[in-house]
Motif scaffolding. Structure first.
Motif, short mmCIF file in Angstrom:
data_model
loop_
_atom_site.label_atom_id
_atom_site.label_comp_id
_atom_site.label_asym_id
_atom_site.label_seq_id
_atom_site.Cartn_x
_atom_site.Cartn_y
_atom_site.Cartn_z
N ARG A 48 0.84 -1.19 0.00
CA ARG A 48 0.00 0.00 0.00
C ARG A 48 0.88 1.24 0.00
NH1 ARG A 48 -4.85 -0.22 0.71
NH2 ARG A 48 -4.87 -2.12 1.92
N VAL A 49 0.43 2.27 -0.75
CA VAL A 49 1.12 3.56 -0.78
C VAL A 49 0.08 4.66 -0.65
CG1 VAL A 49 2.55 5.15 -2.13
CG2 VAL A 49 2.98 2.68 -2.25
N VAL A 50 0.31 5.58 0.27
CA VAL A 50 -0.51 6.78 0.38
C VAL A 50 0.43 7.95 0.14
CG1 VAL A 50 -1.89 8.25 1.90
CG2 VAL A 50 -2.14 5.76 2.00
N ALA A 63 -10.03 15.14 3.60
CA ALA A 63 -8.61 14.99 3.33
C ALA A 63 -8.12 13.63 3.80
CB ALA A 63 -7.82 16.09 4.03
N ARG A 64 -7.18 13.07 3.09
CA ARG A 64 -6.56 11.78 3.47
C ARG A 64 -5.52 12.00 4.56
NH1 ARG A 64 -5.92 6.74 0.28
NH2 ARG A 64 -5.48 5.28 1.94
N ALA A 65 -4.94 13.21 4.59
CA ALA A 65 -3.95 13.57 5.61
C ALA A 65 -4.36 14.93 6.18
CB ALA A 65 -2.55 13.63 5.02
N ILE A 66 -4.47 15.01 7.49
CA ILE A 66 -4.89 16.26 8.12
C ILE A 66 -3.86 16.72 9.13
CG2 ILE A 66 -7.35 15.82 7.74
CD1 ILE A 66 -7.55 14.97 10.63
N ARG A 80 4.19 10.74 2.40
CA ARG A 80 4.05 9.46 1.70
C ARG A 80 4.27 8.35 2.73
NH1 ARG A 80 7.76 7.59 -3.17
NH2 ARG A 80 6.24 8.68 -4.43
N VAL A 81 3.31 7.42 2.78
CA VAL A 81 3.42 6.26 3.65
C VAL A 81 3.42 5.03 2.74
CG1 VAL A 81 2.36 4.92 5.52
CG2 VAL A 81 2.16 7.43 5.51
N THR A 82 4.45 4.20 2.90
CA THR A 82 4.57 2.97 2.11
C THR A 82 4.54 1.80 3.08
OG1 THR A 82 5.98 4.15 0.54
CG2 THR A 82 5.98 1.75 0.41
N VAL A 83 3.68 0.82 2.78
CA VAL A 83 3.54 -0.36 3.62
C VAL A 83 3.92 -1.58 2.79
CG1 VAL A 83 1.97 -1.73 5.04
CG2 VAL A 83 1.63 0.75 4.85
N ASP A 189 -4.67 8.87 6.99
CA ASP A 189 -5.50 7.66 6.89
C ASP A 189 -4.79 6.65 6.00
OD1 ASP A 189 -7.76 8.02 8.52
OD2 ASP A 189 -8.75 9.24 7.01
N VAL A 190 -4.47 5.50 6.58
CA VAL A 190 -3.86 4.38 5.87
C VAL A 190 -4.52 3.12 6.39
CG1 VAL A 190 -1.71 3.15 5.34
CG2 VAL A 190 -1.61 5.58 5.91
N ASP A 191 -5.26 2.43 5.57
CA ASP A 191 -5.84 1.18 6.04
C ASP A 191 -4.79 0.09 5.91
OD1 ASP A 191 -8.38 1.92 6.92
OD2 ASP A 191 -9.05 2.14 4.85
#
Length: 192
Positions: A48-50, A63-66, A80-83, A189-191
């Motif tokens: 997953r990448v946000v 917003a996805r990031a607040i 950027r969040v990488t899982v 938000d990252v599921d």
């Protein structure tokens, strides 16, 4: 006077506009981002990448990031969040750009979704509830350069339980100015 094609206006219903970053997303530092940001193929091992910008919690479009502390995490700064998951292990990488420079942001995975109330993100996700083991949570500290960019990552020897981890929270850290170090400065938000 109604708008016409002669005036050069193009009216597109909001429902037809794409949601999310373009397929050739840019990372927080301006480098080409992974194709997975927009639903295309993701690199092997990357689950997953946000890749987004921090915004207000009460905006017209959620917003996805607040940010809860615009002095530390300004509106428009990038995240950027990488899982990645492999062989029963999970790696989480956090990249920031445009946030407070020369700063330390502790970051943890939380159980709830981001919201206008910083507490909406819930407590830290723990693989074994109540355990103080060092690898029981995803913990990392982003140390930013003077230009406000920074990266941190953590790997744990387990995978998240389904539907129990929903956000990554940046705590105010140090130096925090008017904030306590544990205050929630921003949320993504990252599921997981």
């Amino acid at each position: 006077m109604p708008l016409s094609s002669a005036a050069g206006a193009l009216l597109v219903p909001l429902a037809l506009l794409p949601i999310g970053p373009p397929a050739a997303a840019q990372g927080p530092t301006g480098t080409p981002g992974p194709a997975g940001a927009a639903g295309a193929a993701v690199a092997p091992g990357i689950d997953r990448v946000v890749d987004t910008r921090f915004d207000r919690a009460d905006g017209f479009v959620p917003a996805r990031a607040i940010t809860h502390a615009p002095d530390l995490v300004p509106y428009g700064s990038r995240v950027r969040v990488t899982v990645g998951r492999a062989a029963g292990h999970t790696s989480v990488t956090l990249e920031l750009a445009g946030v407070a420079g020369a700063h330390e942001f502790p970051a943890h995975v939380h159980t709830g979704h981001c919201g206008s109330d910083p507490a909406s993100s819930g407590p830290h996700y723990q693989q074994v509830a109540g355990s103080d083991a060092a690898d029981n949570e995803v913990r990392m500290t982003v140390r930013t350069a003077p230009d406000g960019s920074g990266t941190a990552s953590a790997t744990v020897p387990w995978e998240f339980r389904p539907d129990e981890a929903h956000s990554l929270v940046l705590h105010a850290g140090t130096p925090a100015g008017p904030h306590a170090a544990a205050d929630r400065a921003a949320c993504v938000d990252v599921d997981f």
